[in-house]
Design a protein around this motif. Structure first.
Motif, PDB file in Angstrom:
ATOM      1  N   ILE A   1      62.961  35.827 -12.172  1.00  0.00           N
ATOM      2  CA  ILE A   1      62.199  36.952 -12.768  1.00  0.00           C
ATOM      3  C   ILE A   1      60.828  36.891 -11.706  1.00  0.00           C
ATOM      4  N   THR A   2      60.519  37.962 -11.597  1.00  0.00           N
ATOM      5  CA  THR A   2      59.164  38.064 -10.845  1.00  0.00           C
ATOM      6  C   THR A   2      58.339  39.027 -11.554  1.00  0.00           C
ATOM      7  N   LEU A   3      57.007  38.238 -11.864  1.00  0.00           N
ATOM      8  CA  LEU A   3      56.143  39.072 -12.781  1.00  0.00           C
ATOM      9  C   LEU A   3      54.907  39.528 -12.060  1.00  0.00           C
ATOM     10  N   ASP A   4      54.899  40.700 -11.795  1.00  0.00           N
ATOM     11  CA  ASP A   4      54.005  41.347 -10.773  1.00  0.00           C
ATOM     12  C   ASP A   4      52.748  41.793 -11.533  1.00  0.00           C
ATOM     13  N   ASN A   5      51.741  41.059 -11.603  1.00  0.00           N
ATOM     14  CA  ASN A   5      50.519  41.367 -12.478  1.00  0.00           C
ATOM     15  C   ASN A   5      49.558  42.163 -11.852  1.00  0.00           C
ATOM     16  N   TYR A   6      48.891  43.156 -12.157  1.00  0.00           N
ATOM     17  CA  TYR A   6      47.943  43.671 -11.274  1.00  0.00           C
ATOM     18  C   TYR A   6      47.298  44.895 -12.418  1.00  0.00           C
ATOM     19  N   ALA A   7      46.358  45.424 -11.927  1.00  0.00           N
ATOM     20  CA  ALA A   7      45.379  46.600 -12.784  1.00  0.00           C
ATOM     21  C   ALA A   7      45.055  47.470 -11.741  1.00  0.00           C
ATOM     22  N   VAL A   8      45.607  48.808 -12.226  1.00  0.00           N
ATOM     23  CA  VAL A   8      45.031  49.931 -11.350  1.00  0.00           C
ATOM     24  C   VAL A   8      43.827  50.642 -11.752  1.00  0.00           C
ATOM     25  N   VAL A   9      42.600  50.493 -11.011  1.00  0.00           N
ATOM     26  CA  VAL A   9      41.556  50.995 -11.705  1.00  0.00           C
ATOM     27  C   VAL A   9      41.185  52.384 -11.026  1.00  0.00           C
ATOM     28  N   GLN A  10      40.674  53.288 -11.971  1.00  0.00           N
ATOM     29  CA  GLN A  10      40.185  54.527 -11.207  1.00  0.00           C
ATOM     30  C   GLN A  10      38.753  54.821 -11.298  1.00  0.00           C
ATOM     31  N   ASN A  11      38.421  55.380 -10.082  1.00  0.00           N
ATOM     32  CA  ASN A  11      37.006  55.271  -9.547  1.00  0.00           C
ATOM     33  C   ASN A  11      37.321  56.738  -9.223  1.00  0.00           C
ATOM     34  N   GLY A  12      36.594  57.850 -10.029  1.00  0.00           N
ATOM     35  CA  GLY A  12      36.720  59.458  -9.648  1.00  0.00           C
ATOM     36  C   GLY A  12      38.144  59.656  -9.431  1.00  0.00           C
ATOM     37  N   SER A  13      38.469  60.227  -8.241  1.00  0.00           N
ATOM     38  CA  SER A  13      39.778  60.659  -8.009  1.00  0.00           C
ATOM     39  C   SER A  13      40.477  59.590  -6.996  1.00  0.00           C
ATOM     40  N   ARG A  14      40.324  58.472  -7.203  1.00  0.00           N
ATOM     41  CA  ARG A  14      40.806  57.316  -6.266  1.00  0.00           C
ATOM     42  C   ARG A  14      40.943  56.228  -7.330  1.00  0.00           C
ATOM     43  N   PHE A  15      42.154  55.486  -6.788  1.00  0.00           N
ATOM     44  CA  PHE A  15      42.746  54.386  -7.755  1.00  0.00           C
ATOM     45  C   PHE A  15      42.738  53.246  -6.775  1.00  0.00           C
ATOM     46  N   LYS A  16      42.270  52.011  -7.234  1.00  0.00           N
ATOM     47  CA  LYS A  16      42.026  51.002  -6.737  1.00  0.00           C
ATOM     48  C   LYS A  16      42.884  49.539  -7.460  1.00  0.00           C
ATOM     49  N   ILE A  17      43.597  48.791  -6.745  1.00  0.00           N
ATOM     50  CA  ILE A  17      44.627  47.784  -7.357  1.00  0.00           C
ATOM     51  C   ILE A  17      43.566  46.659  -7.123  1.00  0.00           C
ATOM     52  N   GLU A  18      43.529  46.081  -8.444  1.00  0.00           N
ATOM     53  CA  GLU A  18      42.708  44.817  -8.574  1.00  0.00           C
ATOM     54  C   GLU A  18      43.595  43.919  -9.305  1.00  0.00           C
ATOM     55  N   ASN A  19      43.063  42.357  -9.373  1.00  0.00           N
ATOM     56  CA  ASN A  19      43.421  41.427 -10.010  1.00  0.00           C
ATOM     57  C   ASN A  19      45.102  41.111  -9.775  1.00  0.00           C
ATOM     58  N   GLU A  20      45.510  41.217  -8.664  1.00  0.00           N
ATOM     59  CA  GLU A  20      46.858  41.071  -8.315  1.00  0.00           C
ATOM     60  C   GLU A  20      47.153  39.423  -8.369  1.00  0.00           C
ATOM     61  N   ASP A  21      48.362  39.225  -9.120  1.00  0.00           N
ATOM     62  CA  ASP A  21      48.850  38.072  -9.403  1.00  0.00           C
ATOM     63  C   ASP A  21      50.294  38.050  -9.624  1.00  0.00           C
ATOM     64  N   LYS A  22      50.977  37.550  -8.584  1.00  0.00           N
ATOM     65  CA  LYS A  22      52.571  37.704  -8.687  1.00  0.00           C
ATOM     66  C   LYS A  22      52.997  36.220  -8.853  1.00  0.00           C
ATOM     67  N   VAL A  23      54.105  36.160  -9.885  1.00  0.00           N
ATOM     68  CA  VAL A  23      54.609  34.834 -10.104  1.00  0.00           C
ATOM     69  C   VAL A  23      56.129  35.113  -9.985  1.00  0.00           C
ATOM     70  N   ASP A  24      56.512  34.066  -9.191  1.00  0.00           N
ATOM     71  CA  ASP A  24      58.294  34.138  -9.058  1.00  0.00           C
ATOM     72  C   ASP A  24      58.668  32.790  -9.961  1.00  0.00           C
ATOM     73  N   LEU A  25      59.586  33.213 -10.912  1.00  0.00           N
ATOM     74  CA  LEU A  25      60.292  32.202 -11.502  1.00  0.00           C
ATOM     75  C   LEU A  25      61.700  32.084 -11.500  1.00  0.00           C
ATOM     76  N   GLN A  26      62.300  30.837 -11.115  1.00  0.00           N
ATOM     77  CA  GLN A  26      63.833  30.552 -10.747  1.00  0.00           C
ATOM     78  C   GLN A  26      64.394  29.629 -11.664  1.00  0.00           C
ATOM     79  N   LYS A  27      65.562  29.939 -12.032  1.00  0.00           N
ATOM     80  CA  LYS A  27      66.214  29.186 -13.045  1.00  0.00           C
ATOM     81  C   LYS A  27      67.255  28.171 -12.251  1.00  0.00           C
ATOM     82  N   ASP A  28      67.321  26.868 -12.301  1.00  0.00           N
ATOM     83  CA  ASP A  28      68.279  26.126 -11.800  1.00  0.00           C
ATOM     84  C   ASP A  28      68.976  25.282 -12.891  1.00  0.00           C
ATOM     85  N   LYS A  29      70.253  25.768 -13.019  1.00  0.00           N
ATOM     86  CA  LYS A  29      71.147  25.241 -14.265  1.00  0.00           C
ATOM     87  C   LYS A  29      70.384  25.799 -15.450  1.00  0.00           C
TER      88      LYS A  29
END
Length: 315
Positions: free
Chosen positions: A208-236
């Motif tokens: 499972i990959t949890l791709d956390n971020y926030a898209v912030v609008q500034n006028g007509s433009r959008f900015k990606i902030e607070n990026e935090d990606k977490v990869d989870l693996q299952k072993d057995k």
């Protein structure tokens, strides 16, 4: 007046009464009205798999207009034209519906007066002259591959409290019958498609990959902030992630909630994409987007960016 004249008048009256009685007797009514009772509505319709299209027309009181739902076999696949030709899982369901319609019989004659159609709720939903929406029925039409009508009927109000019998009329005919009906005439989009969006087995998920971020609008433009990606693996049976300490563990209950939620995602409806949007989703540029395209996506919570199409809140 002499006795012979009186006798002639009485005899004439008796003959007239006999004629009237003969014309209005139950036998005469039966010959004209009850002769079809018990017969099949559509005796020529014998193969349920011959039906390649179903159209159901209802009347939408809110919109003050008839609405149509249709499923058909077209260009080698089942589609729903009323929902942008979305692929339908319709062959078996349509055959089941067709079988139910094939089995309909004219069980009980009710009326052949057009004035009674409103009471029975069997007015054609597309009848422009009708006034009260409650008096309109549901028109069901089945056709074969050549477009020929196999069955066409208007289903009205329930004829009993148990909900197993309905008033039914064939379009263009005045006669109304009380009919037992088990045919499933659903017009719900979800009943005609594969609703399972992901088709996953939660037990088979191992990454499972949890791709956390926030898209912030500034006028007509959008900015990606607070990026935090977490990869989870299952072993057995154990879930892990990079950077975990020896005394730390992944919350298995939260993993279960995530996989169960994704597994339960269902399709309830569809919206048609514009050509520019379809091109972008296939990996093309968003340079062809016009303002309505952008506004429509943003309104639904999706932002086209250089990283692709992102959801506004990173969920």
């Amino acid at each position: 007046m002499n006795e012979y004249a009186k006798t002639g008048i009485v005899a004439g009256a008796a003959v007239l009464l006999a004629i009237v009685a003969g014309a209005t007797s139950p036998r005469a009514i039966k010959a004209g009205v009850f002769d079809e009772q018990g017969e099949a509505f559509f005796p020529g319709f014998k193969d349920p798999f011959a039906a390649t299209s179903l159209q159901v027309v209802d009347y939408d009181a809110t919109a003050s207009a008839p609405t149509s739902f249709k499923v058909e076999f077209k260009n080698g696949k089942w589609t729903i034209p009323s929902h942008h030709d979305y692929p339908a899982d319709g062959k078996d369901r349509l055959a089941k519906t067709a079988t139910g319609v094939m089995g309909l019989r004219k069980d009980k004659f009710r009326t052949d007066r057009k004035e009674d159609h409103a009471v029975c709720g069997v007015i054609d939903p597309e009848d422009s002259a009708a006034s009260d929406p409650k008096d309109r029925g549901r028109r069901v039409t089945l056709r074969d591959a050549a477009g020929q009508v196999l069955a066409d009927l208007i289903v009205g109000r329930k004829a009993d409290d148990a909900g197993k019998r309905y008033f039914v009329r064939v379009p263009g005919q005045k006669r109304v019958y009380d009919v037992k009906m088990d045919a499933d005439l659903s017009t719900k989009f979800a009943d005609w498609i594969e609703t399972d969006l992901t088709k996953i087995d939660p037990a088979s998920v191992w990454q499972i990959t949890l791709d956390n971020y926030a898209v912030v609008q500034n006028g007509s433009r959008f900015k990606i902030e607070n990026e935090d990606k977490v990869d989870l693996q299952k072993d057995k049976d154990t879930w892990t992630t990079a950077g975990m300490k020896a005394d730390e563990a992944v919350d298995a209950a939260q993993i279960g909630t995530i996989t169960a939620t994704i597994d339960k995602l269902e399709i309830l409806g569809v919206r048609k994409k514009t050509e520019a949007m379809a091109k972008f989703l296939r990996g093309g540029s968003n340079s062809e987007f016009d303002k309505p395209d952008l506004l429509d996506l943003i309104d639904k919570g999706f932002i086209p960016t250089e990283r692709g199409l992102l959801s506004k809140e990173g969920n």
